[in-house]
Design a protein around this motif. Structure first.
Motif, PDB file in Angstrom:
ATOM      1  N   VAL A 165       2.816  -6.465  -5.315  1.00 42.30           N
ATOM      2  CA  VAL A 165       1.673  -5.641  -5.708  1.00 42.30           C
ATOM      3  C   VAL A 165       1.902  -4.209  -5.233  1.00 42.30           C
ATOM      4  O   VAL A 165       2.741  -3.953  -4.371  1.00 42.30           O
ATOM      5  CB  VAL A 165       0.346  -6.169  -5.125  1.00 42.30           C
ATOM      6  CG1 VAL A 165       0.030  -7.552  -5.672  1.00 42.30           C
ATOM      7  CG2 VAL A 165       0.396  -6.193  -3.604  1.00 42.30           C
ATOM      8  N   GLN A 166       1.108  -3.297  -5.784  1.00 42.76           N
ATOM      9  CA  GLN A 166       1.203  -1.901  -5.382  1.00 42.76           C
ATOM     10  C   GLN A 166       0.207  -1.605  -4.266  1.00 42.76           C
ATOM     11  O   GLN A 166      -0.807  -2.301  -4.129  1.00 42.76           O
ATOM     12  CB  GLN A 166       0.925  -1.013  -6.591  1.00 42.76           C
ATOM     13  CG  GLN A 166       1.988  -1.106  -7.667  1.00 42.76           C
ATOM     14  CD  GLN A 166       1.813  -0.065  -8.749  1.00 42.76           C
ATOM     15  OE1 GLN A 166       0.804   0.636  -8.806  1.00 42.76           O
ATOM     16  NE2 GLN A 166       2.804   0.055  -9.610  1.00 42.76           N
ATOM     17  N   PRO A 167       0.484  -0.592  -3.477  1.00 44.88           N
ATOM     18  CA  PRO A 167      -0.493  -0.202  -2.434  1.00 44.88           C
ATOM     19  C   PRO A 167      -1.855   0.056  -3.039  1.00 44.88           C
ATOM     20  O   PRO A 167      -1.984   0.651  -4.109  1.00 44.88           O
ATOM     21  CB  PRO A 167       0.128   1.076  -1.865  1.00 44.88           C
ATOM     22  CG  PRO A 167       1.591   0.934  -2.118  1.00 44.88           C
ATOM     23  CD  PRO A 167       1.701   0.236  -3.450  1.00 44.88           C
ATOM     24  N   GLU A 200      -3.900  -2.271  -4.094  1.00 46.77           N
ATOM     25  CA  GLU A 200      -4.331  -3.413  -4.905  1.00 46.77           C
ATOM     26  C   GLU A 200      -4.822  -4.559  -4.038  1.00 46.77           C
ATOM     27  O   GLU A 200      -4.716  -4.525  -2.800  1.00 46.77           O
ATOM     28  CB  GLU A 200      -3.192  -3.866  -5.816  1.00 46.77           C
ATOM     29  CG  GLU A 200      -2.852  -2.851  -6.884  1.00 46.77           C
ATOM     30  CD  GLU A 200      -1.828  -3.362  -7.887  1.00 46.77           C
ATOM     31  OE1 GLU A 200      -1.787  -2.832  -9.008  1.00 46.77           O
ATOM     32  OE2 GLU A 200      -1.066  -4.295  -7.545  1.00 46.77           O
ATOM     33  N   LYS A 244      -1.572  -2.529   2.011  1.00 53.52           N
ATOM     34  CA  LYS A 244      -0.683  -1.464   2.469  1.00 53.52           C
ATOM     35  C   LYS A 244       0.739  -2.008   2.571  1.00 53.52           C
ATOM     36  O   LYS A 244       0.950  -3.217   2.691  1.00 53.52           O
ATOM     37  CB  LYS A 244      -1.142  -0.965   3.837  1.00 53.52           C
ATOM     38  CG  LYS A 244      -2.601  -0.531   3.875  1.00 53.52           C
ATOM     39  CD  LYS A 244      -3.003  -0.113   5.253  1.00 53.52           C
ATOM     40  CE  LYS A 244      -4.497   0.190   5.337  1.00 53.52           C
ATOM     41  NZ  LYS A 244      -4.905   1.301   4.459  1.00 53.52           N
ATOM     42  N   LYS A 245       1.711  -1.111   2.586  1.00 55.03           N
ATOM     43  CA  LYS A 245       3.095  -1.541   2.696  1.00 55.03           C
ATOM     44  C   LYS A 245       3.327  -2.343   3.962  1.00 55.03           C
ATOM     45  O   LYS A 245       4.137  -3.271   3.989  1.00 55.03           O
ATOM     46  CB  LYS A 245       4.028  -0.331   2.646  1.00 55.03           C
ATOM     47  CG  LYS A 245       4.064   0.363   1.284  1.00 55.03           C
ATOM     48  CD  LYS A 245       5.060   1.512   1.272  1.00 55.03           C
ATOM     49  CE  LYS A 245       5.115   2.170  -0.114  1.00 55.03           C
ATOM     50  NZ  LYS A 245       6.080   3.296  -0.158  1.00 55.03           N
ATOM     51  N   THR A 275       3.295  -6.227   4.016  1.00 53.92           N
ATOM     52  CA  THR A 275       4.379  -7.001   3.419  1.00 53.92           C
ATOM     53  C   THR A 275       4.903  -8.057   4.380  1.00 53.92           C
ATOM     54  O   THR A 275       5.084  -7.804   5.573  1.00 53.92           O
ATOM     55  CB  THR A 275       5.537  -6.063   3.018  1.00 53.92           C
ATOM     56  OG1 THR A 275       5.088  -5.218   1.952  1.00 53.92           O
ATOM     57  CG2 THR A 275       6.751  -6.845   2.565  1.00 53.92           C
ATOM     58  N   VAL A 298       4.253  -5.486  -0.797  1.00 50.29           N
ATOM     59  CA  VAL A 298       3.453  -4.337  -1.218  1.00 50.29           C
ATOM     60  C   VAL A 298       4.390  -3.146  -1.339  1.00 50.29           C
ATOM     61  O   VAL A 298       4.939  -2.669  -0.345  1.00 50.29           O
ATOM     62  CB  VAL A 298       2.326  -4.041  -0.214  1.00 50.29           C
ATOM     63  CG1 VAL A 298       1.435  -2.917  -0.751  1.00 50.29           C
ATOM     64  CG2 VAL A 298       1.506  -5.289   0.065  1.00 50.29           C
ATOM     65  N   SER A 299       4.580  -2.710  -2.551  1.00 48.11           N
ATOM     66  CA  SER A 299       5.545  -1.642  -2.794  1.00 48.11           C
ATOM     67  C   SER A 299       5.165  -0.863  -4.039  1.00 48.11           C
ATOM     68  O   SER A 299       4.666  -1.434  -5.015  1.00 48.11           O
ATOM     69  CB  SER A 299       6.947  -2.230  -2.963  1.00 48.11           C
ATOM     70  OG  SER A 299       7.876  -1.213  -3.298  1.00 48.11           O
ATOM     71  N   SER A 300       5.417   0.432  -4.002  1.00 49.48           N
ATOM     72  CA  SER A 300       5.161   1.264  -5.166  1.00 49.48           C
ATOM     73  C   SER A 300       6.433   1.403  -6.000  1.00 49.48           C
ATOM     74  O   SER A 300       6.409   2.041  -7.048  1.00 49.48           O
ATOM     75  CB  SER A 300       4.650   2.637  -4.740  1.00 49.48           C
ATOM     76  OG  SER A 300       5.544   3.237  -3.838  1.00 49.48           O
TER      77      SER A 300
END
Length: 115
Positions: free
Chosen positions: A12-14, A16, A86-87, A90, A113-115
């Protein structure tokens, strides 16, 4: 014996949200408390959240206000709702169950969690 199986991990993205689940089977009537840990490295697990008696909860400071732990005892399920990820969140998320004499662990579900 108690068996625990986690599911729901994803990339998922930060910012989310994601919900991970843990299904318990076996002697679930012996469970006194359940919790989520995050496998941060091969040798280190961070406490995330715990629930006891169905509604007594405790959270790590880093997730308080963002994560919510719930348990559906009738369905033998444990959940962790994670918002504003948040990253640093993870890792592998492991479900654990406590009985009077023993602690049981699942295999974990990966949250990245990564963009």
């Amino acid at each position: 014996q108690i068996q625990l199986v986690e599911s729901g991990g994803a990339l998922v993205q930060p910012g989310e949200s994601l919900r991970v689940s843990c299904s318990a089977s076996g002697r679930v009537g012996d469970i006194t408390a359940m919790a989520w840990f995050r496998q941060a490295s091969e040798t280190h697990r961070d406490f995330v959240a715990a629930i006891q008696g169905g509604n007594i909860t405790n959270y790590a400071g880093a997730v308080k206000g963002r994560f919510t732990i719930t348990r559906d005892s009738a369905a033998n399920m444990l959940y962790l709702q994670m918002n504003n990820l948040k990253k640093a969140d993870t890792g592998g998320y492991l479900c654990t169950a406590f009985t009077k004499g023993r602690q049981y662990w699942g295999q974990g579900t990966q949250v990245t969690v990564s963009s």
